[in-house]
Design a protein around this motif. Structure first.
Motif, short mmCIF file in Angstrom:
data_model
loop_
_atom_site.label_atom_id
_atom_site.label_comp_id
_atom_site.label_asym_id
_atom_site.label_seq_id
_atom_site.Cartn_x
_atom_site.Cartn_y
_atom_site.Cartn_z
N SER A 1 0.84 -1.19 0.00
CA SER A 1 0.00 0.00 0.00
C SER A 1 0.87 1.24 0.00
O SER A 1 2.03 1.22 0.36
CB SER A 1 -0.90 -0.01 1.24
OG SER A 1 -0.13 0.07 2.40
N THR A 2 0.28 2.38 -0.38
CA THR A 2 1.05 3.61 -0.45
C THR A 2 0.91 4.46 0.79
O THR A 2 1.55 5.47 0.92
CB THR A 2 0.63 4.43 -1.68
OG1 THR A 2 -0.78 4.67 -1.59
CG2 THR A 2 0.97 3.69 -2.97
N SER A 3 0.03 4.05 1.73
CA SER A 3 -0.08 4.78 2.98
C SER A 3 -0.32 3.79 4.10
O SER A 3 -0.88 2.72 3.87
CB SER A 3 -1.22 5.80 2.92
OG SER A 3 -2.45 5.12 2.76
N PRO A 4 0.09 4.15 5.32
CA PRO A 4 -0.10 3.21 6.42
C PRO A 4 -1.58 2.97 6.68
O PRO A 4 -2.39 3.88 6.59
CB PRO A 4 0.55 3.90 7.62
CG PRO A 4 1.31 5.07 7.08
CD PRO A 4 0.79 5.36 5.72
N SER A 5 -1.92 1.72 6.99
CA SER A 5 -3.30 1.43 7.31
C SER A 5 -3.60 1.95 8.71
O SER A 5 -2.72 1.95 9.57
CB SER A 5 -3.56 -0.07 7.21
OG SER A 5 -2.63 -0.77 7.96
N GLY B 1 6.30 2.38 -3.74
CA GLY B 1 5.47 2.42 -4.95
C GLY B 1 5.30 1.05 -5.56
O GLY B 1 5.48 0.03 -4.92
N ASN B 2 4.99 1.03 -6.85
CA ASN B 2 4.77 -0.22 -7.56
C ASN B 2 6.08 -0.99 -7.70
O ASN B 2 7.15 -0.42 -7.83
CB ASN B 2 4.18 0.05 -8.95
CG ASN B 2 2.79 0.65 -8.83
OD1 ASN B 2 2.08 0.36 -7.87
ND2 ASN B 2 2.42 1.47 -9.79
N ALA B 3 5.95 -2.31 -7.74
CA ALA B 3 7.13 -3.17 -7.84
C ALA B 3 7.59 -3.27 -9.28
O ALA B 3 6.78 -3.34 -10.20
CB ALA B 3 6.80 -4.54 -7.30
N PRO B 4 8.91 -3.32 -9.48
CA PRO B 4 9.43 -3.51 -10.84
C PRO B 4 9.24 -4.97 -11.28
O PRO B 4 9.00 -5.85 -10.46
CB PRO B 4 10.91 -3.18 -10.70
CG PRO B 4 11.23 -3.45 -9.27
CD PRO B 4 9.97 -3.15 -8.51
N GLN C 1 14.15 -3.65 -3.22
CA GLN C 1 13.27 -3.46 -2.06
C GLN C 1 11.80 -3.46 -2.47
O GLN C 1 10.98 -4.16 -1.87
CB GLN C 1 13.63 -2.15 -1.36
CG GLN C 1 12.78 -1.88 -0.13
CD GLN C 1 13.11 -0.54 0.49
OE1 GLN C 1 13.40 0.43 -0.23
NE2 GLN C 1 13.08 -0.47 1.80
N ALA C 2 11.46 -2.71 -3.51
CA ALA C 2 10.07 -2.64 -3.97
C ALA C 2 9.59 -4.02 -4.44
O ALA C 2 8.46 -4.43 -4.13
CB ALA C 2 9.94 -1.62 -5.10
N TYR C 3 10.43 -4.73 -5.15
CA TYR C 3 10.06 -6.06 -5.64
C TYR C 3 9.85 -7.02 -4.46
O TYR C 3 8.87 -7.76 -4.42
CB TYR C 3 11.13 -6.59 -6.60
CG TYR C 3 10.76 -7.91 -7.21
CD1 TYR C 3 9.95 -7.97 -8.34
CD2 TYR C 3 11.19 -9.10 -6.65
CE1 TYR C 3 9.58 -9.17 -8.90
CE2 TYR C 3 10.82 -10.32 -7.20
CZ TYR C 3 10.02 -10.35 -8.32
OH TYR C 3 9.65 -11.55 -8.86
N GLU C 4 10.79 -7.00 -3.53
CA GLU C 4 10.71 -7.92 -2.38
C GLU C 4 9.46 -7.64 -1.55
O GLU C 4 8.78 -8.57 -1.11
CB GLU C 4 11.97 -7.81 -1.52
CG GLU C 4 12.05 -8.82 -0.40
CD GLU C 4 12.09 -10.27 -0.87
OE1 GLU C 4 11.47 -11.11 -0.20
OE2 GLU C 4 12.72 -10.56 -1.90
N GLN C 5 9.15 -6.38 -1.33
CA GLN C 5 7.96 -6.02 -0.55
C GLN C 5 6.68 -6.51 -1.22
O GLN C 5 5.77 -6.97 -0.55
CB GLN C 5 7.87 -4.50 -0.38
CG GLN C 5 8.92 -3.94 0.53
CD GLN C 5 9.01 -2.44 0.42
OE1 GLN C 5 8.47 -1.83 -0.50
NE2 GLN C 5 9.70 -1.83 1.35
N ALA C 6 6.64 -6.41 -2.51
CA ALA C 6 5.43 -6.78 -3.25
C ALA C 6 5.27 -8.29 -3.39
O ALA C 6 4.16 -8.75 -3.65
CB ALA C 6 5.45 -6.13 -4.62
N HIS C 7 6.34 -9.04 -3.21
CA HIS C 7 6.24 -10.47 -3.46
C HIS C 7 6.40 -11.32 -2.21
O HIS C 7 5.44 -11.91 -1.75
CB HIS C 7 7.24 -10.89 -4.55
CG HIS C 7 6.89 -10.32 -5.88
ND1 HIS C 7 7.34 -9.09 -6.31
CD2 HIS C 7 6.09 -10.77 -6.86
CE1 HIS C 7 6.84 -8.83 -7.50
NE2 HIS C 7 6.08 -9.84 -7.86
#
Length: 184
Positions: free
Chosen positions: A99-103, A125-128, A162-168
């Motif tokens: 998500s782009t903001s804390p829940s 942001g979005n994952a590569p 980092q973005a990829y790892e967070q998203a997966h």
């Protein structure tokens, strides 16, 4: 003769003469009684062992749970110390993008930064795509194989990983190492 006044000769006669005679006449009865007692003792020992194993498993699971909670707290503190904002997630199987903001906190007294949760994710942001990552064959590597390779990456490359790892997979070992490298 009283047992306290027995001589060594009396003890020798007991072992050599009287015990064999008694075993000859009463042995079969005594053996079956001893075998029955042994079966009962074995059943009791088996029941106690089963209870001990069940209790040990229960305690081990409790210790594992406490250790996991503490590890999450430590990793969250490391991420906060590195300046990475955190978002708590209630369900580990939420959508694959962060998500782009804390829940919002469910309890007014607790913020997402202080709530230990197995699904803690750094907000980004979005994952590569996989082919945009600077580490070849990233999806097939374990965290222990990825972490040493992070040291040679530029800041922009660390951000993509980092973005990829967070998203997966959100492997905290990798995310924590990235936070350390970005802080230095």
């Amino acid at each position: 003769m009283s047992p306290s006044r027995r001589t060594p000769l009396d003890s020798l006669l007991d072992v050599v003469v009287y015990a064999p005679i008694g075993a000859f006449f009463h042995g079969p009865k005594v053996v079956s009684e001893l075998a029955e007692r042994g079966r009962g003792d074995l059943d009791n020992a088996r029941a106690v062992g089963t209870m001990a194993i069940a209790r040990g498993r229960q305690e081990a699971e409790q210790l594992r749970s406490v250790a996991a909670e503490r590890m999450e707290e430590v990793l969250a503190a490391v991420a906060r110390a590195a300046g990475a904002p955190l978002a708590g997630t209630d369900a580990p199987d939420e959508s694959s993008t962060a998500s782009t903001s804390p829940s919002p906190p469910t309890d007014a007294s607790r913020s997402p930064e202080t709530t230990p949760s197995p699904g803690l994710r750094v907000v980004d942001g979005n994952a590569p795509a996989t082919d945009e990552l600077p580490i070849p064959d990233y999806d097939n590597l374990s965290a222990s194989q990825v972490v040493p390779r992070l040291d040679d990456l530029a800041d922009e490359e660390l951000d993509r990983v980092q973005a990829y790892e967070q998203a997966h997979r959100s492997r905290m070992t990798i995310l924590s190492r990235i936070a350390q490298l970005q802080a230095s």
